[in-house]
Design a protein around this motif. Sequence first.
Motif, mmCIF file in Angstrom:
data_model
loop_
_atom_site.group_PDB
_atom_site.id
_atom_site.type_symbol
_atom_site.label_atom_id
_atom_site.label_comp_id
_atom_site.label_asym_id
_atom_site.label_seq_id
_atom_site.Cartn_x
_atom_site.Cartn_y
_atom_site.Cartn_z
ATOM 1 N N ASP A 361 0.686 -1.183 0.059
ATOM 2 C CA ASP A 361 0.064 0.082 -0.006
ATOM 3 C C ASP A 361 0.760 1.260 -0.005
ATOM 4 O OD1 ASP A 361 -1.802 2.080 0.483
ATOM 5 O OD2 ASP A 361 -2.821 1.070 2.103
ATOM 6 N N ASN A 363 0.270 4.550 0.021
ATOM 7 C CA ASN A 363 -0.349 5.386 1.070
ATOM 8 C C ASN A 363 0.317 5.164 2.375
ATOM 9 O OD1 ASN A 363 -1.899 6.716 -0.941
ATOM 10 N ND2 ASN A 363 -3.700 5.901 -0.134
ATOM 11 N N ALA A 389 -4.554 9.628 -2.379
ATOM 12 C CA ALA A 389 -5.842 9.278 -3.088
ATOM 13 C C ALA A 389 -6.529 8.101 -2.527
ATOM 14 C CB ALA A 389 -5.585 9.052 -4.620
ATOM 15 N N GLU A 390 -7.618 8.064 -1.912
ATOM 16 C CA GLU A 390 -8.485 6.857 -1.368
ATOM 17 C C GLU A 390 -8.450 5.614 -2.394
ATOM 18 O OE1 GLU A 390 -11.816 8.016 0.297
ATOM 19 O OE2 GLU A 390 -10.978 9.565 1.546
ATOM 20 N N ASP A 391 -8.653 5.832 -3.631
ATOM 21 C CA ASP A 391 -9.133 4.834 -4.466
ATOM 22 C C ASP A 391 -7.554 4.243 -5.260
ATOM 23 O OD1 ASP A 391 -8.629 7.108 -5.996
ATOM 24 O OD2 ASP A 391 -10.080 6.797 -7.421
ATOM 25 N N VAL A 392 -6.388 4.586 -4.762
ATOM 26 C CA VAL A 392 -5.480 4.131 -5.415
ATOM 27 C C VAL A 392 -4.918 2.520 -5.141
ATOM 28 C CG1 VAL A 392 -3.714 4.489 -3.238
ATOM 29 C CG2 VAL A 392 -2.705 4.624 -5.558
ATOM 30 N N ALA A 393 -4.625 2.060 -6.248
ATOM 31 C CA ALA A 393 -4.442 0.619 -6.397
ATOM 32 C C ALA A 393 -3.144 0.191 -5.254
ATOM 33 C CB ALA A 393 -4.304 0.191 -7.881
#
Length: 511
Positions: A361, A363, A389-393
């Motif tokens: 992850d 983040n 970004a919350e939707d980052v892969a």
Amino acid sequence: MRARTRDFVNSVYPEHDTVCILEQAARDFYIGVVGIGPGFESILELMARPGLEDFFPRLHLVACVASNICPEALNKLNALGVVRHETYQEMLQAHPGINLLIELTNQPDLLRELRRVVSPDIAILDHTSAVFLCGLLIMFEMSSKCKVDLLGQQSLLNAVMDEMNDDVFLLDAKGRVLDVNKHVCRRLGKEKKEILRKFCWEISSGTHHNHCRTDDPDCPLRTTLLQGRRAESLQTWVDPEGQAHYHQIRTYPIFNKQGEVQKVIEVRRDATLRTEMEKRLQQAEKLAAIGELSTYIAHEIRNPLFAIGGFANALLRAPELTVGAREKVRIILEESKRLDNILKSIINFARPTAAASAEVDVNTIILETVQLLGIGCKERGVAIDIQLAEDVAKVRGDAELLKQCLINLVKNALEAMPAGGSLTVSSGMESHHVRVTVKDTGVGIPSEVQDMIFNPFFTTKKTGGGSGLGLAMTKKIIGDLGGFLRLESQVGLGTTVTMLLPPYVLLQPAG
């Protein structure tokens, strides 16, 4: 007609103030034909041809004196609206606007009579001169055929040129633009008329950069004009975001009948991707050579270094050493440890990165890195802005290695802001890749060294400030994971380094 005639004359005699007699023909010709002898069919064919006014004054066949006319010729006369009369006197009386008589009877007496009684305002063309009308008809047919062939070739050439993904310019001998293909207009967002007659160096490939001028010794246009041969060069420009772009410029001469260069075709091709691929290949070859050499050197140095460190440790424990000697041995031991750390960095750089398959992850990596280096940021007066970004892969890789890469980038950003500034670390998705960006407001990197910034052992720091392996190792790790780095920098404005990593893809087992 007069405008087209003028354009044609100017194209043939560009340096002469030539006036064509057809341009001075201000009146139309209203024709009356006497007789239907040889040449009559040619006159009818000539009058029926569309586009005649492109080559001749406006001609109108209004009446004729004819008897015993064949049905085919009669149909043509009716189609043209030509009125038949029995005598020329009757024809001239019924059509006072006739200003050109064509005599086709082959009767000398009638011709003399016409010249004697007809008004001087009416021109007379006898049957002998009318033979030229047949020649004009043949020339008109040949011209029409050549025009069709020329338009076909022109359409084909335009289609080929306009479908090219390169900028194509037609230049005169002074570098002014005479024509461009559609790709130039689309890229610049301008109409062709806004580009024509400008100098080629005024039409830049980038927003803030103009290409070379003819007084530049490396200018391909200059080479082509002076030496009459094909030339090329690679031009570089930096866009407003600080990204370097490369354009390959080729020039080709067009000669006149005297063998002089009259015009030049210039082709500009965006070679950024190809140039970057070539640099990556060169970098890979360089890294391979450095890796082999580094491994050999490190191995040969670590053996005696191990012995130095061991004996230094033993001496340090010896009770008979004086305070001064003990301090010197301690320095030897510390320097040997520092040298060992450098050798470890070289060995790690040369060693291929293990292909890890763990989910990471980014983040979390960003938060841990910022937490680790946060104290140093406060001491330097650097404000940190984290944009996640919350939707980052998630990505596939080794968490510790990725953290080390991000630490290297953040440390370099902090060192570029000795007087404080702003540091932004963000994540997101870009072109099917996971993006991690480190942006600073520091001193920036000069464009001339941007290509070398990721080279091993290259550093802009003062002597002893670094080994020059941090960014090189970061690029190598990211590359081994299937990603790549992007550098954007402008002197005085700051630097942005972006890591683009392949996302983690969950592969379902077969069956």
